[in-house]
Design a protein around this motif. Structure first.
Motif, short mmCIF file in Angstrom:
data_model
loop_
_atom_site.label_atom_id
_atom_site.label_comp_id
_atom_site.label_asym_id
_atom_site.label_seq_id
_atom_site.Cartn_x
_atom_site.Cartn_y
_atom_site.Cartn_z
N THR A 1 0.83 -1.20 0.00
CA THR A 1 0.00 0.00 0.00
C THR A 1 0.87 1.26 0.00
O THR A 1 0.60 2.22 -0.73
N SER A 2 1.91 1.24 0.80
CA SER A 2 2.80 2.39 0.88
C SER A 2 3.48 2.67 -0.46
O SER A 2 3.81 3.81 -0.77
N ALA A 3 3.69 1.61 -1.23
CA ALA A 3 4.42 1.75 -2.49
C ALA A 3 3.57 2.34 -3.61
O ALA A 3 4.07 2.60 -4.69
N GLN A 4 2.27 2.56 -3.34
CA GLN A 4 1.41 3.08 -4.40
C GLN A 4 1.76 4.51 -4.78
O GLN A 4 2.08 5.32 -3.92
N SER A 5 1.67 4.80 -6.06
CA SER A 5 1.89 6.16 -6.54
C SER A 5 0.65 7.01 -6.29
O SER A 5 -0.43 6.46 -6.06
N PRO A 6 0.81 8.33 -6.31
CA PRO A 6 -0.36 9.21 -6.14
C PRO A 6 -1.46 8.90 -7.16
O PRO A 6 -2.65 8.96 -6.82
N ASP A 7 -1.10 8.58 -8.38
CA ASP A 7 -2.10 8.23 -9.39
C ASP A 7 -2.88 6.98 -8.99
O ASP A 7 -4.10 6.94 -9.13
N GLU A 8 -2.15 5.99 -8.50
CA GLU A 8 -2.83 4.76 -8.08
C GLU A 8 -3.77 5.04 -6.91
O GLU A 8 -4.86 4.49 -6.82
N ARG A 9 -3.31 5.91 -6.02
CA ARG A 9 -4.15 6.30 -4.88
C ARG A 9 -5.44 6.96 -5.35
O ARG A 9 -6.54 6.66 -4.87
N ALA A 10 -5.30 7.85 -6.30
CA ALA A 10 -6.47 8.58 -6.81
C ALA A 10 -7.45 7.62 -7.46
O ALA A 10 -8.67 7.72 -7.28
#
Lengths: 173, 173
Positions: B73-82
């Motif tokens: 989860t921590s490794a997710q990029s801002p785009d993936e988060r969005a």
DNA sequence: TCACATCTGTTAGTGTCTAACACATGGGGC
DNA sequence: GCCCCATGTGTTAGACACTAACAGATGTGA
């Protein structure tokens, strides 16, 4: 349930069920909002909530929830067990039903969290504890069903809950 | 996703989506088996499995799974988060999608249990541990989404996992 | 006996999803 | 350059879940 068990869920139409019940399709939909509810209708949540409320309040939260789940399962009659097994047999093998079963447990989680609110416990911690216990109980139930209901469900659930709770030495509230 | 966000999932037909994509309805169903998969398609499971496999094997099982979930989860990029937030926004409010999301986590649980099999750990214990960690991670993700993605997801998940794992002092294998 | 509410059936329709077939496009071998 | 073929796409027809609106039946109370 008989038709679904004999001919499969997907290959049995609501019209088939309606015909077997000697009513029209419309009447079926009036009592069961979706075809899936024909299999999934159950009223176990209030029983769980009753057991939750009956727990002594001097125990850790996760312990109270786990014990309540175990008790409400142990209290089931043989008939209820047979019905549960029949539901799981069909439900676990049909994707649409399986999904709905998980959502039913999400609802159970909400009931439990609601029943234990207003006790001063952090809302998020309560939610996580309820989720962990339900997850453990579910693991036991699924395993039990996959083994054809031959094992001792209460014992399986006790083992599963012990793994999640293990020797929790935290104080309540 | 844009159409579903603007006009709602149930009120947007597959024909609408197909028209917006300038293809026929048939073409949509060729790439997405169901309408729900238009929202739920993601490929996070292999990433989780990679992190699981990268954990040191001298840790307790539940710790390894929990850490792997937190890391992926921590490794997710801002785009993936969005994208995750957009999916959850729609998914949590539409019953059919919510159910399917839970089933996706059941699949994740299976992947994790499969990745850690053949390590001598009791299969049932492994399954329960995976379920508990996923349940905790889910609680964090749902809470995060309900707050509109304003809180720190990794921190929420760490808190949730700590509640489930707390000070487990059991040895591995 | 009548008025009323409740239950049920009928009809027509929308929308998801499947199956079978026909058509278009584009690349590789002759 | 031409054909062959694989891949992608469209069209059509249809099954089935589910909804909405209306009409008939049934039973209950005044």
């Amino acid at each position: 349930m008989r038709l679904f068990a004999e001919r499969g869920f997907d290959t049995t139409t609501v019209a088939d069920v309606a015909a077997a019940a000697e009513v029209s399709s419309m009447t079926v939909f009036r009592y069961f909002p979706t075809k899936e509810d024909l299999v999934l209708a159950d009223d176990h949540d209030p029983i769980i909530v009753d057991h939750i409320r009956a727990q002594p309040t001097d125990q850790p939260m996760i312990q109270r929830i786990g014990t309540a789940l175990l008790e409400s399962t142990s209290a089931q009659s043989p008939d209820e067990r047979a019905m549960l097994l029949a539901r799981l047999r069909i439900g676990l093998s049909v994707p649409a039903l399986r999904s709905r079963m998980w959502d039913g447990q999400y609802q159970t989680q909400r009931y439990i969290a609601e029943a234990l609110a207003d006790e001063g416990i952090d809302e998020f911690e309560l939610w996580v504890a309820a989720g962990a216990c339900i997850s453990a109980a579910t693991a036991a139930i699924v395993r039990w069903a996959e083994r054809g209901g031959t094992e001792d469900l209460a014992e399986l659930m006790a083992v599963a809950l012990r793994i999640v709770i293990h020797s929790s030495d935290r104080s309540p509230s």
